[in-house]
Scaffold this motif. Structure first.
Motif, PDB file in Angstrom:
ATOM      1  N   ASP A 228      19.770  -2.173  -0.095  1.00 35.46           N
ATOM      2  CA  ASP A 228      18.393  -2.299   0.662  1.00 35.46           C
ATOM      3  C   ASP A 228      18.090  -0.001   1.151  1.00 35.46           C
ATOM      4  OD1 ASP A 228      16.668  -2.055   2.373  1.00 35.46           O
ATOM      5  OD2 ASP A 228      17.831  -2.996   4.072  1.00 35.46           O
ATOM      6  N   LEU A 229      17.523  -0.082  -0.291  1.00 36.92           N
ATOM      7  CA  LEU A 229      16.846   1.134   0.076  1.00 36.92           C
ATOM      8  C   LEU A 229      15.913   1.165   1.204  1.00 36.92           C
ATOM      9  CD1 LEU A 229      16.962   4.923  -1.086  1.00 36.92           C
ATOM     10  CD2 LEU A 229      14.658   3.786  -2.678  1.00 36.92           C
ATOM     11  N   ARG A 230      16.397   2.256   2.084  1.00 31.57           N
ATOM     12  CA  ARG A 230      15.439   2.394   3.541  1.00 31.57           C
ATOM     13  C   ARG A 230      15.127   3.545   3.567  1.00 31.57           C
ATOM     14  NH1 ARG A 230      19.887   0.111   7.906  1.00 31.57           N
ATOM     15  NH2 ARG A 230      19.894  -2.067   7.036  1.00 31.57           N
ATOM     16  N   GLY A 231      15.318   4.653   2.602  1.00 30.80           N
ATOM     17  CA  GLY A 231      14.952   5.621   2.572  1.00 30.80           C
ATOM     18  C   GLY A 231      15.492   6.827   1.894  1.00 30.80           C
ATOM     19  N   GLY A 265       5.279   0.382  -5.543  1.00 35.68           N
ATOM     20  CA  GLY A 265       4.383  -0.117  -4.183  1.00 35.68           C
ATOM     21  C   GLY A 265       5.303  -0.074  -3.123  1.00 35.68           C
ATOM     22  N   VAL A 266       6.433   0.742  -2.513  1.00 39.29           N
ATOM     23  CA  VAL A 266       7.779   0.444  -1.449  1.00 39.29           C
ATOM     24  C   VAL A 266       7.334   1.612  -1.400  1.00 39.29           C
ATOM     25  CG1 VAL A 266       9.806   0.310  -0.816  1.00 39.29           C
ATOM     26  CG2 VAL A 266       8.804  -0.855  -2.827  1.00 39.29           C
ATOM     27  N   GLU A 267       6.449   1.590   0.307  1.00 41.55           N
ATOM     28  CA  GLU A 267       6.655   2.451   1.212  1.00 41.55           C
ATOM     29  C   GLU A 267       7.946   3.184   2.171  1.00 41.55           C
ATOM     30  OE1 GLU A 267       3.852   4.378   4.305  1.00 41.55           O
ATOM     31  OE2 GLU A 267       3.384   3.299   3.296  1.00 41.55           O
ATOM     32  N   LEU A 268       9.100   3.644   2.029  1.00 37.54           N
ATOM     33  CA  LEU A 268       9.948   3.250   2.407  1.00 37.54           C
ATOM     34  C   LEU A 268      10.058   4.080   4.262  1.00 37.54           C
ATOM     35  CD1 LEU A 268      12.278   5.804  -0.292  1.00 37.54           C
ATOM     36  CD2 LEU A 268      12.098   2.733   0.180  1.00 37.54           C
ATOM     37  N   PRO A 269      11.099   2.996   4.824  1.00 33.21           N
ATOM     38  CA  PRO A 269      10.852   3.320   6.031  1.00 33.21           C
ATOM     39  C   PRO A 269      11.207   3.921   6.882  1.00 33.21           C
ATOM     40  CG  PRO A 269      12.040   1.666   5.662  1.00 33.21           C
ATOM     41  CD  PRO A 269      11.723   2.168   4.447  1.00 33.21           C
ATOM     42  N   GLU A 270      11.868   4.568   6.639  1.00 37.87           N
ATOM     43  CA  GLU A 270      13.190   5.784   7.353  1.00 37.87           C
ATOM     44  C   GLU A 270      13.445   7.108   6.468  1.00 37.87           C
ATOM     45  OE1 GLU A 270      17.189   4.317   8.189  1.00 37.87           O
ATOM     46  OE2 GLU A 270      16.309   2.659   8.400  1.00 37.87           O
ATOM     47  N   ALA A 311       2.613   5.558   6.124  1.00 42.38           N
ATOM     48  CA  ALA A 311       3.061   5.715   7.430  1.00 42.38           C
ATOM     49  C   ALA A 311       4.454   7.046   7.334  1.00 42.38           C
ATOM     50  CB  ALA A 311       3.063   4.085   8.164  1.00 42.38           C
ATOM     51  N   VAL A 312       4.407   7.328   8.887  1.00 47.34           N
ATOM     52  CA  VAL A 312       5.873   8.266   9.374  1.00 47.34           C
ATOM     53  C   VAL A 312       6.575   7.452   9.897  1.00 47.34           C
ATOM     54  CG1 VAL A 312       6.546   9.955  11.506  1.00 47.34           C
ATOM     55  CG2 VAL A 312       3.657   9.879  11.434  1.00 47.34           C
ATOM     56  N   PRO A 313       7.937   8.007   9.312  1.00 52.08           N
ATOM     57  CA  PRO A 313       8.747   7.035   8.822  1.00 52.08           C
ATOM     58  C   PRO A 313       9.510   6.946  10.396  1.00 52.08           C
ATOM     59  CG  PRO A 313       9.139   8.576   7.626  1.00 52.08           C
ATOM     60  CD  PRO A 313       7.655   8.826   8.320  1.00 52.08           C
ATOM     61  N   HIS A 314      10.655   5.849  10.161  1.00 51.16           N
ATOM     62  CA  HIS A 314      11.743   6.184  11.288  1.00 51.16           C
ATOM     63  C   HIS A 314      12.393   7.871  11.359  1.00 51.16           C
ATOM     64  CE1 HIS A 314      13.926   4.677  14.809  1.00 51.16           C
ATOM     65  NE2 HIS A 314      15.160   4.742  13.571  1.00 51.16           N
ATOM     66  N   LEU A 315      12.576   8.054  12.057  1.00 51.91           N
ATOM     67  CA  LEU A 315      13.380   9.015  11.418  1.00 51.91           C
ATOM     68  C   LEU A 315      14.724   9.500  12.258  1.00 51.91           C
ATOM     69  CD1 LEU A 315      10.767  11.973  12.659  1.00 51.91           C
ATOM     70  CD2 LEU A 315      11.190  11.447  10.773  1.00 51.91           C
ATOM     71  N   SER A 316      15.821  10.262  11.579  1.00 50.36           N
ATOM     72  CA  SER A 316      16.813  10.502  11.889  1.00 50.36           C
ATOM     73  C   SER A 316      17.070  12.014  11.488  1.00 50.36           C
ATOM     74  CB  SER A 316      18.317   9.480  11.131  1.00 50.36           C
ATOM     75  OG  SER A 316      18.158   9.527  10.104  1.00 50.36           O
TER      76      SER A 316
END
Length: 461
Positions: A228-231, A265-270, A311-316
């Motif tokens: 699961d590629l999250r970012g 077509g994948v926009e990573l969420p993180e 979109a602004v991704p969830h940051l860490s």
């Protein structure tokens, strides 16, 4: 794992000249930014931490000893958590890790980075929720990856094509879909006060952006469909005071994110921005507050996402040494004081490079103060050295101490929470010091002192 102490040889060095030293007139003064927040001089002139006299600590636990101001560590963790309320803040396990500290940072709502099986074992044994653990490393073994999968580690930071294949096979065998990030080497090398863009990424960590490896890695993970590629993950160095490097890094890594979106077509969420924020080791260092860092980093990410129509991704973020580093000082006892033909005065303490290798390894600079008393003697420009059989066994290269410093005096060195106990050794068969946490006037042992019996227990010959 981030590039170990990256930038230390450039920005964390000691060739600063005498300008960074305390004024000789202030030989008894404590510079607040160098010390844990609850350290002060008591009525008798000795240092106290959370109301407890260091002379009592020395009598009860011996020296050398790492002294942790627990409320200081907790408050620094909260400062980052509060400044980044919707961001996952990862404590750097490699800076210093023990079960008590794992519990502290877990209670304060932080996540945890580990970079070895031993660090993972420590985190899990202390009750850190596995989903709040991130696993770094450029050469994770099959056993380490297997344990990460079996315990439900929240994210694994991929560092090579070999690791992608290795983890994909393990995940397929187990029928699990672990969350992963791809570590991107963006061609930005951070220094203490500046950054430089490099033509190539010549280091062991991550996937090269310029060479196309980072994009290829992302495409492989997406196309396989097992992980699961999250970012994406980017880390530009350590002991960073200037956020300019983050702007370049964010621009480049978000451009890659846009490339992945357009191609698959994948926009990573993180997005993990890394960190490695600087702390004050001497008066020359001027670290930013978490609130200041949060404001600048949010502005950078918002701007670059808008430019790429993302979109602004969830940051860490990964503050690195900034949480534990300032919360600890090392307490030593002076053994000898030696004037070498008027050239230099050497103040030898009962520890040294076995409990703080950073001065010898990175030419790092530290400060020191007489801890058990104050003095009206004239200031003396001294070098604080250890007891080991190496001329490079230096703790503090240059510091003003009172001219009457003598055997039996206590000396304290601040800023030793990060990379000192975690990199400590048994050189010359010296047992490693304890870690003592102090809170509300009470001390407790959280890592005991090693003994000669401990050393001999491993010697099976």
């Amino acid at each position: 794992m981030r590039a170990h102490e990256a930038g230390a040889l450039h920005g964390d060095i000691g060739d600063r000249g005498p300008g960074w030293l305390r004024s000789p007139a202030d030989v008894n003064a404590l510079v607040p930014q160098l010390w844990p927040r609850q350290v002060e001089r008591g009525a008798g002139g000795a240092l106290t931490v959370a109301g407890l006299d260091v002379r009592e600590l020395a009598a009860g636990y011996g020296t050398p000893a790492y002294i942790l101001d627990e409320d200081d560590l907790r408050s620094r963790a909260r400062d980052f958590r509060d400044a980044f309320p919707d961001v996952d803040v990862y404590y750097a396990g490699k800076a210093f890790l023990c079960r008590a500290v794992v519990r502290m940072i877990a209670e304060e709502g932080l996540h945890l980075d580990v970079c070895s099986g031993g660090e993972l074992a420590t985190a899990l044994s202390a009750g850190m929720p596995a989903e709040r653990i991130g696993f770094h490393g450029n050469n994770k073994s099959v056993a380490e990856l297997t344990r990460a999968l079996d315990t439900g580690v929240g994210r694994i930071i991929l560092d090579s094509f070999t690791e992608i294949d290795r983890l994909t096979a393990l995940a397929r065998e187990r029928g699990v879909r672990p969350g992963v990030l791809i570590r991107v080497t963006v061609g930005v090398e951070a220094h203490t006060h500046e950054f430089i863009a490099t033509a190539h990424e010549d280091q062991k960590f991550g996937f090269s952006l310029a060479g196309g490896a980072a994009a290829a890695a992302a495409f492989r993970v997406i196309d396989e469909g097992v992980l699961d590629l999250r970012g994406l993950h980017s880390h530009i160095g350590s002991q960073i005071f200037d956020t300019s490097g983050f702007e370049v890094s964010a621009r480049r890594v978000l451009a890659l994110q846009a490339q992945i979106r357009d191609a698959r077509g994948v926009e990573l969420p993180e997005l993990d921005l890394g960190g490695g924020f600087g702390i004050a080791y001497t008066t020359q260092d001027d670290p930013s507050t978490p609130a200041e860092l949060a404001k600048r980093l949010r502005k950078i990410v918002d701007s670059e996402c808008a430019a790429e129509n993302l979109a602004v991704p969830h940051l860490s973020i990964e503050p690195g040494r900034a949480i534990v580093g300032p919360a600890v000082f090392t307490l030593y006892t002076v053994g000898t004081v030696k004037d070498v033909d008027g050239l230099r005065t050497y103040v030898s303490v009962d520890g040294g490079m076995s409990d703080n290798i950073r001065t010898a390894l990175y030419d790092a600079s530290y400060s020191a103060t007489l801890a058990g008393r104050t003095s009206t003697a004239e200031p003396l420009l001294a070098r604080v050295v250890g007891k080991h059989c190496e001329s490079g066994d230096i703790v503090v290269k240059d510091e003003f101490l009172p001219a009457d410093v003598q055997p039996g005096d206590l000396v304290a060195v601040p800023g030793t929470g990060a990379y000192c106990r975690s990199m400590a050794s048994n050189y010359n068969h010296v047992p490693r010091p304890p870690v003592v946490a102090v809170r509300d006037g009470r001390a407790r042992l959280i890592v005991r002192r090693e003994t000669e019996e401990d050393l001999l227990a491993l010697d099976v010959g």
